[in-house]
Design an enzyme around this catalytic site. Structure first.
Site, mmCIF file in Angstrom:
data_model
loop_
_atom_site.group_PDB
_atom_site.id
_atom_site.type_symbol
_atom_site.label_atom_id
_atom_site.label_comp_id
_atom_site.label_asym_id
_atom_site.label_seq_id
_atom_site.Cartn_x
_atom_site.Cartn_y
_atom_site.Cartn_z
ATOM 1 N N HIS A 53 -2.665 6.922 2.850
ATOM 2 C CA HIS A 53 -3.266 5.629 2.524
ATOM 3 C C HIS A 53 -4.561 5.472 3.314
ATOM 4 C CE1 HIS A 53 -4.050 1.491 1.864
ATOM 5 N NE2 HIS A 53 -3.693 1.111 3.074
ATOM 6 N N ASN A 103 -10.359 -0.270 0.467
ATOM 7 C CA ASN A 103 -8.897 -0.201 0.475
ATOM 8 C C ASN A 103 -8.392 -0.651 -0.886
ATOM 9 O OD1 ASN A 103 -6.142 -0.624 0.785
ATOM 10 N ND2 ASN A 103 -6.306 -1.450 2.851
ATOM 11 N N CYS A 141 0.809 -1.220 0.000
ATOM 12 C CA CYS A 141 0.000 0.000 0.000
ATOM 13 C C CYS A 141 0.842 1.269 0.000
ATOM 14 C CB CYS A 141 -0.949 0.004 1.198
ATOM 15 S SG CYS A 141 -2.135 -1.354 1.178
#
Length: 349
Positions: A264, A294, A123
């Site tokens: 993030h 996500n 990520c």
């Protein structure tokens, strides 16, 4: 006799010239996801804050989503695709183990003059890839424009019955074209880190050279995302304020000096909690994961693009970028916004 040497020219500042995002057409609500995960839709909302997420079709791979985002970013920057010197792709869900998915995107977009390569930092991948592109452009006088794209096709690697992952992870892509900007704009002070001792917190355990694909790995679910949710939550709760305070301290800045904290998006509930604990005013912490889930390496650039359009960001605004992901990895950078245009394709909120 000595000859005076002329000082080396100062490398140009590198900033964002244009951005593009892409979400696949299919949207999955909590009602649909909850049935397979054997929880209620309210459970998902209360535990994560995610309400919707988008899923690639059977015929769509990560490169297809990334190519759409790259095309939009290049169009937003007002460039011809042939003027790209570098194409860097960040993902945890590549088309294949090899070649680089960036090469697939290069072929799809006809970016024939670009050097194409992948960066893998989960990520945090887009920020890691941006650091590579930033330093490349500043050190190579022949290179002027790069595109950095984050993309995930997580739906291909999910166990729909695993409520810890199936309710969170989703598909999407976001890209930024980087190039020369005025001296008062662009990126500064990248600071990246990793701790491989924590690599087992989030991973896809099978399919690589450690555990090649076999009947057993398929039967045991080894090709799906495995996550220790509690360990990941604790890691983010510890690292998020540390990454922010470290960046502010290094640059002698205060919280009030930052116009937007673009991070993030692990899940909205966790991010809001971490932001409150760090003292970030809610109106300066854009959150998009409630509508997209996500999306891993695409999460940070997608949030930046959304903030540019919806907040909106103004030219000269100071942005603190912060990421954290599997590996475990983390990073930060300062970005002075250049007023870059944004083109978004696919469903938008």
């Amino acid at each position: 006799m000595t000859q005076d040497l002329e000082p080396a020219p100062t490398p140009p500042r590198v900033g964002v010239l244009g951005m593009g995002t892409h979400l696949p057409a299919r949207r999955r609500t909590n009602d649909e996801v909850a049935r397979a995960a054997r929880v209620s839709p309210d459970w998902i909302t209360q535990r994560t804050g995610v309400r919707n997420r988008h899923t690639a079709g059977p015929e769509e791979a990560a490169s297809d989503l990334a190519a759409a985002a790259v095309r939009s970013a290049v169009a937003a920057a007002g460039l011809d695709i042939d003027r790209l010197d570098l194409l860097i792709l960040a993902t945890s869900t590549p088309d294949e183990l090899g070649p680089a998915t960036a090469c697939r995107v290069q072929a799809l977009t006809k970016a024939r003059n670009a050097v194409a390569l992948d960066v893998s930092a989960a990520c945090s991948g887009w920020l890691f890839a941006t650091r590579v592109a930033h330093d490349w452009l500043r050190s190579d006088n022949a290179a002027r424009h790069a595109v950095v794209v984050g993309v995930e096709a997580y739906s291909k690697f999910l166990d729909p019955t695993d409520r810890g992952t199936a309710v969170l992870f989703a598909d999407g892509a976001a890209a930024a074209v980087l190039g020369p900007v005025p001296a008062t704009e662009g990126f500064a002070d990248f600071h990246l880190g990793s701790d491989g001792e924590l690599a087992d917190h989030v991973l896809i355990p099978a399919g690589g050279s450690r555990a090649p694909a076999s009947l057993d790995t398929v039967t045991d679910g080894g090709h799906t995302i495995h996550m220790d949710g509690r360990a990941v939550r604790d890691f983010i709760a510890e690292m998020f304020p540390a990454v922010l305070s470290d960046s502010l301290a290094r640059n002698r800045l205060r919280m009030a000096d930052i116009d937007a904290f673009v991070t993030h998006q692990p899940n909205p509930r966790l991010l809001r909690s971490a932001g409150t604990a760090a003292g970030i005013p809610p109106d300066r912490l854009p959150i998009v994961a409630d509508e997209v889930g996500n999306i891993g390496a695409a999460s940070t650039p997608y949030t930046l693009a959304a903030a540019a359009v919806e907040t909106p960001l103004r030219r000269g605004d100071r942005i603190l970028l912060a990421t954290f992901g599997a590996g475990m990895t983390w990073g930060s950078a300062l970005l002075t916004w250049s007023g870059a245009p944004v083109i978004r394709t696919g469903p938008t909120t």
